[in-house]
Scaffold this motif. Structure first.
Motif, PDB file in Angstrom:
ATOM      1  N   ARG A 132      -2.383   3.241   4.305  1.00 24.30           N
ATOM      2  CA  ARG A 132      -1.705   2.745   5.508  1.00 24.30           C
ATOM      3  C   ARG A 132      -0.249   3.172   5.490  1.00 24.30           C
ATOM      4  O   ARG A 132       0.296   3.670   6.474  1.00 24.30           O
ATOM      5  N   TYR A 133       0.395   2.960   4.328  1.00 29.19           N
ATOM      6  CA  TYR A 133       1.812   3.285   4.217  1.00 29.19           C
ATOM      7  C   TYR A 133       2.055   4.787   4.321  1.00 29.19           C
ATOM      8  O   TYR A 133       3.026   5.229   4.951  1.00 29.19           O
ATOM      9  N   VAL A 134       1.173   5.574   3.710  1.00 25.88           N
ATOM     10  CA  VAL A 134       1.324   7.027   3.779  1.00 25.88           C
ATOM     11  C   VAL A 134       1.207   7.514   5.221  1.00 25.88           C
ATOM     12  O   VAL A 134       2.010   8.324   5.696  1.00 25.88           O
ATOM     13  N   LEU A 135       0.195   7.020   5.947  1.00 29.23           N
ATOM     14  CA  LEU A 135       0.009   7.429   7.338  1.00 29.23           C
ATOM     15  C   LEU A 135       1.196   7.024   8.204  1.00 29.23           C
ATOM     16  O   LEU A 135       1.687   7.815   9.019  1.00 29.23           O
ATOM     17  N   CYS A 181      11.179   4.913   5.962  1.00 30.25           N
ATOM     18  CA  CYS A 181      10.911   3.832   5.002  1.00 30.25           C
ATOM     19  C   CYS A 181      11.191   2.469   5.630  1.00 30.25           C
ATOM     20  O   CYS A 181      10.421   1.513   5.465  1.00 30.25           O
ATOM     21  N   GLY A 182      12.302   2.374   6.363  1.00 33.97           N
ATOM     22  CA  GLY A 182      12.642   1.105   7.013  1.00 33.97           C
ATOM     23  C   GLY A 182      11.611   0.684   8.041  1.00 33.97           C
ATOM     24  O   GLY A 182      11.220  -0.494   8.095  1.00 33.97           O
ATOM     25  N   VAL A 183      11.162   1.645   8.850  1.00 34.27           N
ATOM     26  CA  VAL A 183      10.171   1.329   9.881  1.00 34.27           C
ATOM     27  C   VAL A 183       8.861   0.874   9.249  1.00 34.27           C
ATOM     28  O   VAL A 183       8.234  -0.089   9.708  1.00 34.27           O
ATOM     29  N   VAL A 184       8.450   1.545   8.180  1.00 33.21           N
ATOM     30  CA  VAL A 184       7.201   1.179   7.515  1.00 33.21           C
ATOM     31  C   VAL A 184       7.293  -0.228   6.938  1.00 33.21           C
ATOM     32  O   VAL A 184       6.364  -1.039   7.062  1.00 33.21           O
ATOM     33  N   LEU A 185       8.410  -0.547   6.304  1.00 32.91           N
ATOM     34  CA  LEU A 185       8.569  -1.880   5.718  1.00 32.91           C
ATOM     35  C   LEU A 185       8.561  -2.966   6.789  1.00 32.91           C
ATOM     36  O   LEU A 185       7.927  -4.014   6.631  1.00 32.91           O
TER      37      LEU A 185
END
Length: 202
Positions: free
Chosen positions: A42-45, A74-78
């Motif tokens: 999920r995080y990679v995608l 990175c911020g958006v994913v978190l």
């Protein structure tokens, strides 16, 4: 009144898919161990998607821009972590990119054909218009797959997804043949999209 209620139901479905609430209703298999990709995928995608979008928007591979893109991605994913479950519907396989390209091509062709058909009906009053609501069935199991299929139908002029319930999509059709069964409606409206979607979505 009924059409409005169904439209509201469809908007609720879209909101549920985007927020990840009520995640297991109607499809408990998606929550079973091993049924979906690991959380790292999920995080990679999500990270890859954000990074590609950043590079497309900036239009440069300058070091400062790339570093800024990494930080932003990175911020958006978190921040988006609670909603990344939607990406569990993506299939990671060597053939997935080709299936995506085929789907986009099929969608463009269907979009052009549908626009021409609707334009002909507007300009030629003699052509029949038989609006009706039909139910189509999908074999896609993931929330993301069903969401994209429903929106593909909606974005094609002449058809409008008004409700999604489990593996069934209720569609308003501008020219609904009389006595049409579910199987025939599925073939006419959704099958050409779903055939390509199954290559990269569950």
């Amino acid at each position: 009144m009924q059409a409005t209620a169904r439209s509201v139901a469809y908007r609720r479905f879209v909101l549920k898919m985007m927020t990840g609430t009520d995640s297991g209703r109607g499809d408990p298999g998606l929550n079973a161990p091993g049924a979906t990709p690991g959380t790292w995928q999920r995080y990679v995608l999500a990270f890859a998607g954000c990074m590609v979008l950043w590079l497309l928007l900036t239009g440069t591979l300058a070091g400062a821009e790339v570093i800024a893109g990494l930080v932003v991605a990175c911020g958006v994913v978190l921040v988006s972590t609670p909603h990344l479950r939607l990406l569990d519907g993506v299939i990671l396989s060597p053939g997935a990119p080709l299936s995506l390209v085929r789907y986009l091509g099929a969608f463009v062709v269907a979009l052009v054909d549908a626009n021409i058909d609707v334009a002909r009906r507007v300009l030629s009053p003699a052509l029949p218009i038989r609006p009706g609501v039909v139910e189509v069935r999908t074999d896609l199991e993931s929330d993301l797959g069903r969401l994209i299929l429903a929106n593909s139908i909606t974005l094609t002029p002449g058809t409008l997804s008004v409700d999604v319930e489990d593996d069934r999509i209720l569609v308003h059709w501008i020219d609904c043949p009389p006595e049409l069964d579910q199987e025939a409606a599925t073939r006419a409206i959704a099958a050409h999209f779903e055939r390509h979607l199954r290559g990269f979505l569950r």
